[in-house]
Design a protein around this motif. Sequence first.
Motif, PDB file in Angstrom:
ATOM      1  N   GLU A  25      -0.628  11.681  -4.706  1.00 27.00           N
ATOM      2  CA  GLU A  25      -0.818  11.822  -3.435  1.00 27.00           C
ATOM      3  C   GLU A  25      -0.458  10.414  -2.589  1.00 27.00           C
ATOM      4  O   GLU A  25       0.003  10.016  -1.458  1.00 27.00           O
ATOM      5  N   GLY A  26      -1.068   9.369  -3.473  1.00 29.26           N
ATOM      6  CA  GLY A  26      -1.050   7.864  -3.003  1.00 29.26           C
ATOM      7  C   GLY A  26       0.210   7.149  -3.509  1.00 29.26           C
ATOM      8  O   GLY A  26       0.429   5.931  -2.819  1.00 29.26           O
ATOM      9  N   ALA A  27       0.934   7.244  -4.527  1.00 33.95           N
ATOM     10  CA  ALA A  27       1.744   6.503  -5.009  1.00 33.95           C
ATOM     11  C   ALA A  27       2.611   7.358  -6.130  1.00 33.95           C
ATOM     12  O   ALA A  27       1.991   8.216  -6.734  1.00 33.95           O
ATOM     13  N   THR A  28       3.413   6.663  -6.655  1.00 32.17           N
ATOM     14  CA  THR A  28       4.266   6.806  -7.912  1.00 32.17           C
ATOM     15  C   THR A  28       4.444   5.857  -9.080  1.00 32.17           C
ATOM     16  O   THR A  28       4.580   4.733  -8.547  1.00 32.17           O
ATOM     17  N   TYR A  49       0.227  15.044  -8.530  1.00 34.93           N
ATOM     18  CA  TYR A  49       0.794  16.392  -8.145  1.00 34.93           C
ATOM     19  C   TYR A  49       1.349  16.655  -9.391  1.00 34.93           C
ATOM     20  O   TYR A  49       1.426  17.805  -9.564  1.00 34.93           O
ATOM     21  N   SER A  87       5.242   2.677  -6.805  1.00 34.63           N
ATOM     22  CA  SER A  87       5.524   2.582  -5.293  1.00 34.63           C
ATOM     23  C   SER A  87       4.463   3.288  -4.733  1.00 34.63           C
ATOM     24  O   SER A  87       4.031   4.481  -4.981  1.00 34.63           O
ATOM     25  N   ARG A  88       3.619   2.779  -3.530  1.00 34.26           N
ATOM     26  CA  ARG A  88       2.751   3.347  -2.994  1.00 34.26           C
ATOM     27  C   ARG A  88       3.286   3.908  -1.693  1.00 34.26           C
ATOM     28  O   ARG A  88       4.569   3.569  -1.147  1.00 34.26           O
ATOM     29  N   GLN A  89       2.644   5.159  -0.991  1.00 34.54           N
ATOM     30  CA  GLN A  89       3.271   5.815   0.009  1.00 34.54           C
ATOM     31  C   GLN A  89       3.533   5.131   1.123  1.00 34.54           C
ATOM     32  O   GLN A  89       4.614   5.528   1.874  1.00 34.54           O
ATOM     33  N   ASP A  90       2.876   3.935   1.336  1.00 34.73           N
ATOM     34  CA  ASP A  90       3.259   2.950   2.623  1.00 34.73           C
ATOM     35  C   ASP A  90       4.110   1.718   2.233  1.00 34.73           C
ATOM     36  O   ASP A  90       4.573   1.083   3.077  1.00 34.73           O
ATOM     37  N   TYR A 148       3.610  11.288 -10.154  1.00 38.16           N
ATOM     38  CA  TYR A 148       3.717  11.459  -8.890  1.00 38.16           C
ATOM     39  C   TYR A 148       2.408  12.033  -8.278  1.00 38.16           C
ATOM     40  O   TYR A 148       1.906  12.928  -8.592  1.00 38.16           O
ATOM     41  N   GLU A 206       8.501   0.804   0.973  1.00 41.11           N
ATOM     42  CA  GLU A 206       9.647   1.239   1.090  1.00 41.11           C
ATOM     43  C   GLU A 206      10.490   1.346  -0.300  1.00 41.11           C
ATOM     44  O   GLU A 206      11.337   2.144  -0.621  1.00 41.11           O
TER      45      GLU A 206
END
Length: 362
Positions: free
Chosen positions: A260-263, A149, A278-281, A258, A283
């Motif tokens: 869709e799936g991670a940063t 993104y 960090s993946r989107q799932d 940054y 914390e």
Amino acid sequence: MKDRVRVGVVGTGGWARSLHLPALTSHPRAEVVALCGRNQAHAESVAQQYAIPRVFTDYRTMIEQADLQAIVVVTPDALHYPMTMDALDVGLHVLCEKPLALTASQAKAMYDKAEAVGVKHMVLFTSRWLPPYRYIRQLIDTGYLGRCYHCQLQYVGEYGRRPDYAWRFDQHQSTGILGDLGAHLIDLAHWYVGDIARVSAHLATFVDRPGPDGQLLAAANDTATVLLEFVNGAQGLIHVTAVAHVRGRGQDQHIALYGEGATMELDLVDGRINLQGSRQDEEHFHTLDVPDELWGGVDLTQGFIRRVNEYVVTEPVADRAFIDAIIADQPVAPNFYDGYKVQQVIDAALASHAHGCWIPVA
């Protein structure tokens, strides 16, 4: 397959002495047979240090007399185009420092001619080879990030704070910090995210400095901020400066991607690597350890800067990859086309600042 490659180096400055010459002279199949520098005494001193048999003060004479197969151009940016074109005229393989040229039209002519002649051509975007940056690309290729993104790329240094003449800040010799440090980040943006569609840039010159004649210099930018819009819809921000007070740390770099799936975030500060993701799932962010094998045989107990210095003069990267490609007749990357793509963005950023609007990348 060639047994050895006869190389001439143009330039005797810091990068030639610290990177190019150590890498080339330690390569078992490279023979550095000539060195060219404007100052005869200095060039002879450098040549003696690296056991280079012939010294020239005119690169054209070196090309004519040294029986070269390849040339490495490590000079102020304004000289890249004429030196490269003259080398291509006689069929030499060319490694050129970044940025490739002063304008995209020059860079395109260099690329077209190198392709027409059929030689190897490389531009030295060093970040492409360094393990932290390579590991980010590997993670992107495995799908870790997903659709990107937004990206932020920052590179700050302080080598432009002193109000002395420096060709890097001379409009007649360079495109300023935008071409000096910005070229690295533009190339990484291409490599990580994709082609850039348009840019909006604001450039600044904070430090006044004299020209070679002692009069006030028509200075190139020492700070640049560039907004990016990618062809795939992603957005980006590049910030580079040579006038940041980072005393004792040299140069700091920050890259954030940054998706869709991670940063992913990379910080290189005070010679220390900090790559987190960090993946989107997930914390929390956690450290993404750069695999040791990406460093090859480098001593990993030493600090990052020493590690990099050893890496670029012992592993098959940069100048050494250039020699390997000539010997094996293999493709080279990054090449002049990559340099041309970066130059297009630099041209667009300069035009954007001049006109105060978004400019398409031609």
